[in-house]
Structures are given as structure tokens and as C-alpha cells.
Design an enzyme around this catalytic site. Structure first.
Site, PDB file in Angstrom:
ATOM      1  CD  GLU A   1      13.633  60.559  28.189  1.00 42.24           C
ATOM      2  OE1 GLU A   1      14.419  61.498  28.475  1.00 42.24           O
ATOM      3  OE2 GLU A   1      12.865  60.586  27.216  1.00 42.24           O
TER       4      GLU A   1
ATOM      5  CB  CYS B   1      27.030  60.275  34.916  1.00 38.25           C
ATOM      6  SG  CYS B   1      28.606  59.424  34.904  1.00 38.25           S
TER       7      CYS B   1
ATOM      8  CE  LYS C   1      23.609  54.794  18.900  1.00 33.37           C
ATOM      9  NZ  LYS C   1      23.755  56.263  18.802  1.00 33.37           N
TER      10      LYS C   1
END
Ligand code: NAP
Ligand code: MG
Length: 512
Positions: A266, A319, A211
Site C-alpha cells: 500500500e 515479507c 528514514k
């Protein structure tokens, strides 16, 4: 080091428009049609018939329409991946997998310019950098894991079984694929993140439902064409474009054996919750707020360039970005001015302009997020040595920004901004700011700049981070494991370590 005079140059930054002729015919053709889902070897519309647009961050203009996959399409893709896993893919020998994966690497290199341009149009990053870094590295990852396909080995063990005196045993282990792997990737390195996940999964004999991020679905779909052209059995790689609900359906699916996710901390926590139902295996690559530590005895010229690139590369949408810059107090002023000077000279412009070093952020949402942090930082008392604002009003460009006068409790110091913004903090401790550097919920990466090799190694051991770079930053290799301490993730991708994510060990015990 000589004192570097700081000049604000943003008035001079020109956001140029790019000549249409730069775009390859193959890229034009690819985006000239609506893009579909890859399920069971076929390019199909979403079951709902819906599509969504993907936009060029340099202009905000629509590039093309993409199938809007949802839970129904995830169901179809998982079923196709299951059939391929139990069926034709299970009969491929390791050397057949090796040779197919090697060909994917070759195909990426042969089409590097095309992939680089498409990535640039969809994500905003420089096409030249995407071609040289994202695509070449993606090819390298496929070549690297091609090699592993034929080297996945179990062990032989001689058991004692003391409660069965006189018995004789032979035991061995097999490393078997986990099964159907759901893989959810973000928009910052759309092709590369897909590659990090797909290559080790296929090398070890798994099948995949990918995805991609809603903002950047295109290069994954082009990669899907390569899988079809090279003759991978139908259903080995399935690609469902869509939004977070499609990702959530994949993470929760009862017939998915493993979920691998890269993105925000999150959403990473939501993945853990969704995986609960069938206790599928979970690996996570999440956020960071990485410390980059510069001592006064460092080679300051390379430390300035390296420390600037630590948070500027990919517009700070990394990141691992080294966004907390700790500088020894005796050089704090000249060093931060040096970094500001470096940053202010970086050429910002559209990714297709070959002279651009920094492109726009990926979306309006990210632009709002980053400028929101800059406003909050200003309100909290931070001062910008350079940058601090949006550039122009077309495209999502932000000035590279160096913040000083910051405190540990400010959001610009604690939270992941994901834009070209660094917060600089002075330190005085002789052995480095260990406690301050480790004072973060994240633990992804860290940098150390010093000529004192003992100090560098000692500090590297004390930092709570999955990757530490000494006298460099952002140095990656397909062979080096990568992943996070603390809330930066679970598990390690790349290197031999990724084989652990995609295999499970079976022990076979034989009484002789
Ligand atoms: P995100 O929401 O974590 O997105 C990452 C991927 O997860 C995307 O494919 C996303 O799909 C999908 N997703 C979203 N909600 C989901 C759910 N409930 N279940 C399963 N999958 C889900 O990241 P973002 O919203 O794009 O960016 C927000 C912030 O995350 C950034 O500002 C940055 O701080 C951080 N981030 C970190 C990384 C990293 O490499 N560590 C990468 C990207 C972003 P959609 O695209 O449809 O939302
Ligand atoms: Mg999101």
C-alpha cells in the site's frame, strides 16, 4: 513418518519478566538520553523541537524519546547529503570506500551483543537471535559491499556507425553513482533493512538520507554513531527519525535522485506516486503471501521444521513468510499436525530472555491486525489446529497458529497477516499446485520440499516468485539477489544486482 499426537500447550506458556541485570551498560546508557537526528554529521533536535516515544513491545513501556523529524528536517538532511555527494565523498577513492565499509562490518561484529539487545528492546525479537542473525548478517552485508567498491567497472565497445563511412570510434561506459538516495525502512528487521540499503549505496559512491520506522528507530541511530566514529565525511549518511509524513517528504523531494523503500505494498504505491515529480529512480521491496509446497516424498522431519520456521521466524513478521502451506493430500493430516506440534512447542517470551524463541509482535497496532485476521478466519470457517489467540494481556504476544479448513477466497489465505499464522491447503496434482500457488497478487518467495530433483527444478521455473528455496526456507546470503515479482516490488537488492539500483551508466563516444 510416525503419527504425531497433537497437544495444545499454550496454557503452559509463561511470559516471564526479564531480570534488569541482563541489559548491557552500553545499551542502558544509549537509551538514557533522548535520541536526535543525524544531519550533516551533527546530532540535532528536530526543527520543530518535537519528540515521540518508542516502546518495548514485551512490556508496552516507553524506552526513550526520539526526535520527531518532519519535512523541514528532511530538507536539511537532503541538503547535507547533496553537499557531501558533490564535495568530500566524491573525492574518496574506491579503495578508501572499501576500507571504510569494511570497518563498519567489523564494528557491528565487535558490538553485536549491544546491537542485538537494543534491537530486541525496540522490536521485541529475541536478543540472542538478533545478535546471531540480524547483526552478524548486517556485518556480512557491509563486508560484502566493501568488496564491490573496488570492482565497479564499465565496458569498452567498438561502434560501427555505418552512416559515417570511414569514421573510426572508441566508446566506453562509466558506472556512476545516482546521487542522493532516500531510503525508507520498516520495523521487522530495522538494522538489517537499513544495512541492505546503505551498504550498496555507499559502495557505489552515493550519499543517503535514511528514514527508519517509527516503531523501531534505535538501532539505525546506533549505526549512525558508528558512521560518525569511523570518520565518514559529514552528510554521507543522514538519519531522520519520524513518521510516514517524513517518508512521504523524502519520496517527493525534488533534490533526491533515488528512493528505495521496504514496507507494505500500500505505501509502496504511494512512493511511486510521490516519486513522479522529478521522476527519481524507485526500487521497492513489498509484501508477500508466499506458497510453501510439500510433496509426500519429502524428508518429512526436516520439512516439518522448515515449514514451521517458514512462517514462524521473526514471529511471522517477514515479507517472505511461507504463509500458504500447500501439502500433498496423502500426507495432509499428519503433516499439518506435525507442523502444529512443532509450533506449539516453541517457547514464547520476552526477547531478552535467552530461552525465548518467539517474542511479542512489534506493536499494539500489529497485535490488533493479527488478532483481527484470526477472528475473521474463524468467522469464515477456518479451524485452528493450534493457537488462534493472544497470549496474556501484557506485551503483544500471539499464539503460533496453524489454520486448516481454509478456502482460497478467505482473507487469511489472500492477505499478508504479518504474524505467526499459516493457512494450510491440500493439493493432489502430481506436479504440484502451480496455478493455486501463483494465484496471488504477490510474488516474493516460495518453498518446495521433495526428493524428486527434476520435479523441484521444473516447479521452481513455474513459480512466479523472486526467491525459490528447495528443501529449505529463508536461506539468504549477501551475494544472492532478492526482490519480488508482481506486486511484491521493483528491482533486486543484495548481490551484484543492487549495484544496478545505485549506479547509472554513462556512454562516452570518442571519434578517433
Ligand atoms: P508501512 O506503513 O509500509 O511502513 C514502512 C515504512 O514506510 C516506515 O518507515 C513508514 O513510516 C514509512 N511510511 C509510511 N507511510 C509512508 C508514506 N506515505 N510515504 C513514505 N513512507 C511512508 O508498514 P507498516 O504500517 O509499518 O506495516 C503495515 C503492514 O505492512 C504490515 O502489517 C505488513 O503486512 C506490511 N509490512 C511489510 C514489510 C515488508 O518487509 N515487506 C515490512 C513492514 C510491514 P512509519 O513507521 O512512520 O509508518
Ligand atoms: Mg505505517
Amino acid at each position: 513418518m510416525t503419527h504425531v499426537t497433537f497437544v495444545l500447550r499454550y496454557e503452559e506458556v509463561r511470559v516471564t519478566t526479564v531480570a534488569d541485570t541482563l541489559v548491557l551498560d552500553s545499551v542502558r546508557t544509549f537509551v538514557s538520553t533522548d535520541k536526535r537526528l543525524l544531519i550533516g554529521g551533527e546530532w540535532v533536535a528536530a526543527a520543530s523541537g518535537r519528540t515521540f516515544p518508542t516502546y518495548d513491545p514485551a512490556t508496552g513501556e516507553r524506552i526513550t524519546e526520539v526526535a520527531h523529524g518532519d519535512a523541514t528536517d528532511i530538507d536539511r538532511a537532503v541538503a547535507a547529503a547533496r553537499r557531501a555527494f558533490e564535495g568530500p565523498w566524491s573525492r574518496f577513492t574506491p579503495s578508501q570506500r572499501q576500507s571504510l565499509l569494511w570497518k563498519v562490518g567489523d564494528a557491528l561484529l565487535a558490538r553485536a551483543e549491544e546491537f542485538g539487545q537494543l534491537e530486541s528492546i525496540d522490536n521485541g525479537k529475541s536478543a540472542a537471535i538478533a545478535q546471531a542473525v540480524d547483526v552478524v548478517w548486517s556485518a556480512n552485508v557491509f563486508h560484502y559491499y566493501a568488496g564491490w567498491a573496488t570492482k565497479i567497472e564499465g565496458r569498452t565497445i567498438t561502434p560501427s556507425v555505418p552512416w559515417l563511412p570511414g569514421s573510426e570510434w572508441h566508446a566506453y561506459t562509466l558506472r556512476e553513482p545516482v546521487g542522493v538516495c532516500g531510503q525508507i525502512v520498516p520495523w521487522n528487521f530495522p538494522l538489517l533493512m537499513a544495512t541492505w540499503k546503505i551498504a550498496p549505496a555507499l559502495a557505489t559512491g552515493n550519499t543517503v538520507v535514511l528514514k527508519p520506522a517509527e516503531q523501531t528507530p534505535l538501532t539505525a541511530l546506533l549505526l549512525g554513531e558508528i558512521f560518525c566514529e569511523l570518520g565518514f565525511p559529514a552528510g554521507v549518511v543522514n538519519i531522520v527519525t519520524g513518521f510516514g509524513d517524513a517518508g512521504a517528504a523524502l519520496a517527493a523531494h525534488d533534490d533526491v535522485d533515488k528512493i528505495a523503500f521496504t514496507g507494505s505494498t500500500e505505501v509502496g504505491k504511494k512512493i511511486v506516486g510521490a516519486a513522479r515529480g522529478n521522476l527519481k529512480k524507485v526500487s521497492l521491496e513489498l509484501g508477500g503471501k508466499s506458497p510453501n509446497i510439500v510433496f509426500a516424498d519429502a524428508d518429512l522431519e526436516s520439512a516439518i521444521a522448515g515449514s514451521a520456521n517458514a512462517w514462524l521466524f521473526n514471529h511471522g513478521q517477514c515479507c517472505v513468510a511461507g504463509t500458504r502451506l500447500f501439502v500433498e493430500d496423502s500426507i495432509f493430516e499428519e503433516f499439518t499436525q506435525g507442523v502444529a506440534e512443532f509450533a506449539s512447542q516453541v517457547k514464547v517470551g520476552p526477547g531478552l530472555d535467552p530461552t525465548s524463541q518467539l517474542g511479542p509482535l512489534v506493536s499494539q497496532e500489529q497485535l490488533d491486525r493479527v488478532t483481527g485476521y484470526l477472528d475473521q478466519g474463524r468467522a469464515d470457517g477456518a479451524r485452528a489446529l493450534t493457537g488462534g489467540r493472544r497470549i496474556g494481556d501484557t506485551g503483544y504476544y500471539v499464539e503460533p497458529t496453524v489454520l486448516v479448513d481454509v478456502r482460497d477466497d478467505m482473507s487469511v489465505v489472500r492477505e499478508e497477516i504479518f504474524g505467526p499464522v499459516v493457512a494450510a491447503l491440500p493439493f493432489s496434482a502430481a506436479d504440484g499446485p502451480v496455478a493455486d500457488a501463483n494465484n496471488s497478487e504477490f510474488g516474493l518467495a516460495a518453498g518446495i520440499w521433495t526428493r524428486d530433483i527434476s520435479r523441484a527444478h521444473r516447479l521452481a521455473k513455474q513459480l512466479k516468485a523472486g526467491s525459490v528455496w528447495i528443501n529449505s526456507y529463508n536461506a539468504f546470503d549477501a551475494a544472492i539477489p532478492f526482490g519480488g515479482y508482481k506486486q511484491s516490488g521493483w528491482g533486486r537488492e543484495l548481490g551484484e544486482a543492487a549495484l544496478d539500483l545505485y549506479t547509472q551508466t554513462k556512454a562516452i563516444n570518442v571519434q578517433l
